[in-house]
Design a protein around this motif. Sequence first.
Motif, PDB file in Angstrom:
ATOM      1  N   ASN A  37       0.859  -1.183   0.000  1.00 58.36           N
ATOM      2  CA  ASN A  37       0.000   0.000   0.000  1.00 58.36           C
ATOM      3  C   ASN A  37       0.896   1.234   0.000  1.00 58.36           C
ATOM      4  OD1 ASN A  37       0.866   0.409   2.656  1.00 58.36           O
ATOM      5  ND2 ASN A  37      -1.029  -0.371   3.566  1.00 58.36           N
ATOM      6  N   ALA A  38       0.325   2.376   0.334  1.00 59.88           N
ATOM      7  CA  ALA A  38       1.083   3.629   0.234  1.00 59.88           C
ATOM      8  C   ALA A  38       2.315   3.637   1.125  1.00 59.88           C
ATOM      9  CB  ALA A  38       0.184   4.810   0.583  1.00 59.88           C
ATOM     10  N   TRP A  39       2.268   2.912   2.259  1.00 61.51           N
ATOM     11  CA  TRP A  39       3.380   2.971   3.209  1.00 61.51           C
ATOM     12  C   TRP A  39       4.449   1.937   2.930  1.00 61.51           C
ATOM     13  CZ3 TRP A  39       3.679   7.303   5.493  1.00 61.51           C
ATOM     14  CH2 TRP A  39       2.520   8.013   5.821  1.00 61.51           C
ATOM     15  N   GLY A  40       4.113   0.894   2.184  1.00 60.72           N
ATOM     16  CA  GLY A  40       5.126  -0.107   1.887  1.00 60.72           C
ATOM     17  C   GLY A  40       4.517  -1.479   1.695  1.00 60.72           C
ATOM     18  N   VAL A  41       5.384  -2.494   1.675  1.00 60.89           N
ATOM     19  CA  VAL A  41       4.909  -3.861   1.518  1.00 60.89           C
ATOM     20  C   VAL A  41       4.286  -4.319   2.835  1.00 60.89           C
ATOM     21  CG1 VAL A  41       6.697  -4.327  -0.183  1.00 60.89           C
ATOM     22  CG2 VAL A  41       7.123  -4.902   2.210  1.00 60.89           C
ATOM     23  N   CYS A  42       3.491  -5.363   2.773  1.00 62.06           N
ATOM     24  CA  CYS A  42       2.844  -5.859   3.981  1.00 62.06           C
ATOM     25  C   CYS A  42       3.887  -6.449   4.931  1.00 62.06           C
ATOM     26  CB  CYS A  42       1.775  -6.895   3.635  1.00 62.06           C
ATOM     27  SG  CYS A  42       2.414  -8.422   2.908  1.00 62.06           S
ATOM     28  N   HIS A  66      -1.176   0.818  10.340  1.00 58.31           N
ATOM     29  CA  HIS A  66      -1.207   2.243  10.002  1.00 58.31           C
ATOM     30  C   HIS A  66      -2.323   2.432   8.987  1.00 58.31           C
ATOM     31  CE1 HIS A  66       0.002   6.189   8.591  1.00 58.31           C
ATOM     32  NE2 HIS A  66       1.023   6.226   9.420  1.00 58.31           N
ATOM     33  N   ARG A  67      -3.070   3.510   9.154  1.00 58.76           N
ATOM     34  CA  ARG A  67      -4.074   3.826   8.153  1.00 58.76           C
ATOM     35  C   ARG A  67      -3.437   3.778   6.772  1.00 58.76           C
ATOM     36  NH1 ARG A  67      -8.874   6.365   8.989  1.00 58.76           N
ATOM     37  NH2 ARG A  67      -8.265   7.068  11.059  1.00 58.76           N
ATOM     38  N   PRO A  68      -4.014   3.116   5.776  1.00 56.68           N
ATOM     39  CA  PRO A  68      -5.426   2.726   5.641  1.00 56.68           C
ATOM     40  C   PRO A  68      -5.763   1.330   6.167  1.00 56.68           C
ATOM     41  CG  PRO A  68      -4.306   2.378   3.563  1.00 56.68           C
ATOM     42  CD  PRO A  68      -3.281   2.986   4.487  1.00 56.68           C
ATOM     43  N   PHE A  69      -4.856   0.692   6.937  1.00 53.44           N
ATOM     44  CA  PHE A  69      -5.113  -0.622   7.527  1.00 53.44           C
ATOM     45  C   PHE A  69      -5.511  -1.646   6.463  1.00 53.44           C
ATOM     46  CE2 PHE A  69      -6.604   2.512  10.837  1.00 53.44           C
ATOM     47  CZ  PHE A  69      -5.425   2.484  11.558  1.00 53.44           C
ATOM     48  N   THR A  70      -4.693  -1.714   5.421  1.00 57.68           N
ATOM     49  CA  THR A  70      -4.916  -2.703   4.358  1.00 57.68           C
ATOM     50  C   THR A  70      -3.847  -3.779   4.436  1.00 57.68           C
ATOM     51  OG1 THR A  70      -3.675  -1.325   2.789  1.00 57.68           O
ATOM     52  CG2 THR A  70      -6.067  -1.076   2.822  1.00 57.68           C
ATOM     53  N   TYR A  71      -4.236  -5.004   4.062  1.00 54.52           N
ATOM     54  CA  TYR A  71      -3.339  -6.155   4.151  1.00 54.52           C
ATOM     55  C   TYR A  71      -3.946  -7.272   3.306  1.00 54.52           C
ATOM     56  CZ  TYR A  71      -6.853  -6.406   7.868  1.00 54.52           C
ATOM     57  OH  TYR A  71      -8.024  -6.334   8.573  1.00 54.52           O
ATOM     58  N   PRO A  72      -3.217  -8.362   3.096  1.00 55.98           N
ATOM     59  CA  PRO A  72      -3.736  -9.438   2.232  1.00 55.98           C
ATOM     60  C   PRO A  72      -5.066  -9.988   2.738  1.00 55.98           C
ATOM     61  CG  PRO A  72      -1.395  -9.763   2.669  1.00 55.98           C
ATOM     62  CD  PRO A  72      -1.843  -8.635   3.554  1.00 55.98           C
ATOM     63  N   ASP A  73      -5.964 -10.268   1.826  1.00 56.47           N
ATOM     64  CA  ASP A  73      -7.276 -10.812   2.173  1.00 56.47           C
ATOM     65  C   ASP A  73      -7.156 -12.255   2.661  1.00 56.47           C
ATOM     66  OD1 ASP A  73      -8.767  -8.538   1.517  1.00 56.47           O
ATOM     67  OD2 ASP A  73      -8.769  -9.069  -0.614  1.00 56.47           O
ATOM     68  N   GLY A  74      -8.037 -12.619   3.577  1.00 58.64           N
ATOM     69  CA  GLY A  74      -8.142 -14.001   4.000  1.00 58.64           C
ATOM     70  C   GLY A  74      -7.152 -14.455   5.042  1.00 58.64           C
ATOM     71  N   VAL A  75      -6.261 -13.577   5.473  1.00 59.21           N
ATOM     72  CA  VAL A  75      -5.236 -13.969   6.440  1.00 59.21           C
ATOM     73  C   VAL A  75      -5.814 -13.994   7.856  1.00 59.21           C
ATOM     74  CG1 VAL A  75      -2.992 -13.370   7.433  1.00 59.21           C
ATOM     75  CG2 VAL A  75      -3.397 -13.073   4.983  1.00 59.21           C
ATOM     76  N   ILE A  76      -6.633 -12.993   8.182  1.00 57.58           N
ATOM     77  CA  ILE A  76      -7.267 -12.918   9.499  1.00 57.58           C
ATOM     78  C   ILE A  76      -8.774 -12.777   9.315  1.00 57.58           C
ATOM     79  CG2 ILE A  76      -5.229 -11.928  10.605  1.00 57.58           C
ATOM     80  CD1 ILE A  76      -6.638  -9.184  10.442  1.00 57.58           C
ATOM     81  N   ASP A  77      -9.508 -12.781  10.424  1.00 60.68           N
ATOM     82  CA  ASP A  77     -10.971 -12.767  10.339  1.00 60.68           C
ATOM     83  C   ASP A  77     -11.579 -11.372  10.289  1.00 60.68           C
ATOM     84  OD1 ASP A  77     -10.339 -12.030  12.891  1.00 60.68           O
ATOM     85  OD2 ASP A  77     -11.689 -13.428  13.906  1.00 60.68           O
ATOM     86  N   GLY A 120      -5.646  -3.898  11.374  1.00 61.00           N
ATOM     87  CA  GLY A 120      -4.222  -3.611  11.232  1.00 61.00           C
ATOM     88  C   GLY A 120      -3.406  -4.246  12.340  1.00 61.00           C
ATOM     89  N   ILE A 121      -3.927  -4.155  13.577  1.00 63.97           N
ATOM     90  CA  ILE A 121      -3.224  -4.737  14.723  1.00 63.97           C
ATOM     91  C   ILE A 121      -3.203  -6.255  14.618  1.00 63.97           C
ATOM     92  CG2 ILE A 121      -3.231  -4.996  17.227  1.00 63.97           C
ATOM     93  CD1 ILE A 121      -4.765  -2.299  17.312  1.00 63.97           C
ATOM     94  N   LYS A 122      -4.362  -6.834  14.317  1.00 64.53           N
ATOM     95  CA  LYS A 122      -4.445  -8.297  14.302  1.00 64.53           C
ATOM     96  C   LYS A 122      -3.614  -8.880  13.162  1.00 64.53           C
ATOM     97  CE  LYS A 122      -7.630 -12.034  15.264  1.00 64.53           C
ATOM     98  NZ  LYS A 122      -9.023 -12.417  15.595  1.00 64.53           N
ATOM     99  N   TYR A 123      -3.573  -8.181  12.023  1.00 62.13           N
ATOM    100  CA  TYR A 123      -2.727  -8.675  10.926  1.00 62.13           C
ATOM    101  C   TYR A 123      -1.250  -8.607  11.306  1.00 62.13           C
ATOM    102  CZ  TYR A 123       0.024  -8.951   6.755  1.00 62.13           C
ATOM    103  OH  TYR A 123       0.999  -9.306   5.853  1.00 62.13           O
ATOM    104  N   CYS A 124      -0.839  -7.490  11.891  1.00 61.61           N
ATOM    105  CA  CYS A 124       0.550  -7.346  12.327  1.00 61.61           C
ATOM    106  C   CYS A 124       0.900  -8.431  13.346  1.00 61.61           C
ATOM    107  CB  CYS A 124       0.769  -5.956  12.925  1.00 61.61           C
ATOM    108  SG  CYS A 124       2.438  -5.674  13.556  1.00 61.61           S
ATOM    109  N   ASP A 125      -0.012  -8.677  14.279  1.00 60.33           N
ATOM    110  CA  ASP A 125       0.182  -9.729  15.280  1.00 60.33           C
ATOM    111  C   ASP A 125       0.365 -11.081  14.602  1.00 60.33           C
ATOM    112  OD1 ASP A 125      -0.330 -10.827  18.199  1.00 60.33           O
ATOM    113  OD2 ASP A 125      -1.709 -11.924  16.891  1.00 60.33           O
ATOM    114  N   PHE A 126      -0.489 -11.369  13.608  1.00 60.58           N
ATOM    115  CA  PHE A 126      -0.383 -12.631  12.871  1.00 60.58           C
ATOM    116  C   PHE A 126       0.968 -12.736  12.169  1.00 60.58           C
ATOM    117  CE2 PHE A 126      -0.589 -14.803   8.787  1.00 60.58           C
ATOM    118  CZ  PHE A 126      -1.033 -16.064   9.158  1.00 60.58           C
TER     119      PHE A 126
END
Length: 659
Positions: free
Chosen positions: A428-433, A465-476, A486-492
Amino acid sequence: MGIKNLKNILHRRFGGILLLYLVFISISLVSRTVLLSMSFKDVSFNPLNIIWSYGAGLFMDTVAFSYFMIPFVLFLMFVSDRIFNSAFHRNFAYVAYFITFYILLFNGVSEYFFWEEFGVRYNFIAVDYLVYTTEVLGNIKESYPLPLLVSGILFADILLTYLVVKKKLLVGSLASKSIVKSRLKTGLVLLCIPALSFILIKNTTVEITKNRYNNELAKNGIHSLFAAFLNSELDYDLFYAVHDNQENFKQLRSLLKSENSKYLSNEPLDITREITNSGEEKRYNVVFITVESLSAEFLGFKRNKKENPWDFSGNVTKYKGNVTPYLDAIADSSLLFTNLYAVGTRTIYGLEAVTLGAPPKPGQSVVKRANNENMFSVGQIFKERGYDLKYIYGGYGYFDNMNYFFSHNGYQIVDRSDLKEDEITFKNAWGVCDQDLFNRTLKECDKSFAAGKPFLNHLMTTSNHRPFTYPDGVIDIPSHTTRAGGIKYCDFAIGEFIQKASEKPWFKNTIFVIVADHCAGSAGQAELPFMEYQIPFMIYNPGLVRPQQIGKLCSQIDVAPTLLGVMNWSYKTKFFGKDILKMTPEEERAFISNYQKLGYIKNDRLSILSPQQKITHYKINPQTGEMKVEATDPEIENEAIIYYQSANYVYKNKLNKWD
């Protein structure tokens, strides 16, 4: 001013200035009211405070407009009647007003989103946003319905311009006659307003209530942006309470002294010490993960103390529950510090603190200042012992000057520009996931291990970080909905990374340092809402570090000395921070700040140093976050000044360079 007098002024040459002023303060009034409604629960509705927010707000709007009108006044002073009364100029004027109205409306909408993110008027963060347009515009595009916003502003602009034309509010002014002497006199009088405002009025002039939100509402966004541009770096000696430097350092040397340290010089301004730890030094590899915007209250050790789990409100969903299952599991098996405070509210303050081990400076972080090369840092200590030293970031590291700072302090840089296309699964705008960041980190660890070299890899995540985007299907939680995702994806991603690392041959000799760069938000009624600065810090590898919880009051500047203590290293230091594990109760303290206010916490007291040599003292309740203004505590006030003034002196006089 009566309606008749108002019409008379509008029909004069400078009538257009009055029209602009009325539009300016009207938009500011609407904006102030919207911002108040956004912080309805936090604003003080004491009648005097509300009157102040709006009355002082009108005053600051007028001050801001005085700067805004300068080019218009200069134009009206010097353009001749022949040009001014021409058909070409009339059309030009309407176009100019149309563009100006759009700018004012756009600013009003921008203030809404800045307030939503930071809970304040524009500050030096907004100045940075004007510099890093690629990331910021990308973030805005990905976070908000930009076409709808631009179209809405354009519609409002067209409507406003139509009303001006329909009501013929500029016709009289554009047809007016004037003499040179008269318009020069009027123009000079008008220009005296911004000149006097620049000399007499500061952005902090209106900060007189005890409620930070009321104070911010009394400000004007454009004036705040102008003030931030001028004051991105503040001279401590000029703006803050000061003591004699010689006496400061005499007491500082006593404050920094510990049982396992000795000073290497009798020079009064030299804080260089030798730290001695007995026994064998550990040659652990270190993976140092700085996590974006990870407040302590997101994790179980703090969250379980709250009556309700965190409520993450967003445009699409509300999520209540555990968003850090992996970090909670890691924390249970870690050396966990449960009472650590971030020094500031932005990433570069956190990076500065954990790398340089020194209190923050007012204004911009050292990471973005001049003369930040070859400084005494934790990285230099590792590099001296033959470690591979890398700063790994998922975005482009020119942002916030990170690449320059780390590359000129011994680190190799690995950022988004070094990743190949097949290494990027999401960006996304800030970088890779974060998963892509961690996968590249595994490769860098493998590379150092294969070369037979120990390594310190310092990572900076971006997904929380806003926009809190990440790969689909990784978390619920669906991508691009709330901070919870954003937090739960980073945690994962962290959990997955450590699982993959555990399968590597270098894992059994590697410790993982996990610390936040800053908290998720520092909004609150108080000038420095101290509990919002609490962040997690843990050192993980159960085979190397005994799991336990440490509740000592401490700061990000203590992270590096504590890491070195865990590794049992003896070394020369210029850190202001200390090994938390060896801290005595008398040594416990913490530093918190925003770009102007410098806070010092000790025992149940908080002293805040502010510009104009102002010092405020509070008695605080670490359980509830309550703050009550208290009489001066001479000892804590003295220590606050000693630490902050000395840290600025050391930086300014280049006494913290790597020898």
